[in-house]
Design a protein around this motif. Structure first.
Motif, short mmCIF file in Angstrom:
data_model
loop_
_atom_site.label_atom_id
_atom_site.label_comp_id
_atom_site.label_asym_id
_atom_site.label_seq_id
_atom_site.Cartn_x
_atom_site.Cartn_y
_atom_site.Cartn_z
N LYS A 17 126.41 21.00 30.08
CA LYS A 17 127.77 20.77 30.56
C LYS A 17 128.79 21.08 29.48
CE LYS A 17 130.50 17.10 32.74
NZ LYS A 17 130.51 15.71 33.20
N VAL A 58 123.18 20.64 36.92
CA VAL A 58 124.50 20.47 36.31
C VAL A 58 125.58 20.65 37.38
CG1 VAL A 58 126.11 21.50 34.66
CG2 VAL A 58 123.74 21.13 34.00
N GLN A 101 135.10 24.23 33.93
CA GLN A 101 134.32 23.64 35.01
C GLN A 101 134.64 24.28 36.36
OE1 GLN A 101 133.28 19.30 35.35
NE2 GLN A 101 134.81 19.39 36.98
#
Length: 196
Positions: A17, A58, A101
């Motif tokens: 991440k 993830v 993200q």
């Protein structure tokens, strides 16, 4: 068969991440992730048989976490205006901590399709859209299809951050100056969406 060490499994996911979402290394290899986590690649493959399995894990964690935080905002016992301000605060906090993200999530959805999107509840969104419609009737926000209101809200939050590398060069602003601009977004977005 020995029990898996879930702490190591979580460390690997957290490291992935960090590399993917915070550092923008969207094509990080399992070796790069293992090295950054301080484990050998064999250990990584013990928990996640392939890079695809790790990426899927993830992805699911990120979608579930973001969805849960936004759902809590949408279902909170506050005014619509406060809910919207909270959505912006939560979303921008996530985007500032993990600027890549959104790019990662969109890339994965476009690559692997809708099958990746699970556990997204529609009730919080329906409730929020109903409140948006009610606010339009009251005249506190412009009348439009309520879905447009929510799409506008998310666009105003995410697009500047997705485009950050280009904007920094285009506007010739430093990281610190760009951060200042992003910190001003919450007030600007609220002023754009709501009538005084």
């Amino acid at each position: 068969m020995p029990l898996k060490n879930t702490g190591t499994e979580q460390l690997i996911k957290d490291t992935a991440k960090q590399l993917l979402f915070a550092e923008g290394k969207l094509h990080a290899t399992t070796q790069e992730i293992a090295d950054a986590a301080g484990v050998n690649r064999t250990a990584l493959h013990y928990y996640f048989r392939s890079r695809d399995q790790l990426i899927a894990a993830v992805f699911q964690d990120a979608m579930q976490g973001l969805s849960q935080r936004l759902d809590e905002c949408m279902l909170s016992e506050t005014s619509f205006r406060e809910k919207t301000a909270n959505i912006i605060a939560v979303f921008l906090k996530d985007m500032i901590a993990f600027p890549y993200q959104e790019t990662f999530l969109i890339t994965e959805i476009n690559t692997f399709g809708k099958k990746l999107i699970t556990n997204i509840q529609s009730e919080p969104v329906k409730s929020y859209l109903k409140e948006a419609s009610d606010e339009m009737e009251k005249g506190s926000i412009d009348k439009m299809e309520p879905i447009h209101f929510l799409m506008n809200l998310f666009s105003l939050m995410s697009y500047p951050l997705i485009m950050a590398p280009l904007y920094k060069k285009l506007f010739r602003v430093s990281e610190k100056e760009f951060q200042r601009l992003i910190n001003e977004r919450e007030t600007l977005i609220m002023n754009m969406l709501f009538k005084s």
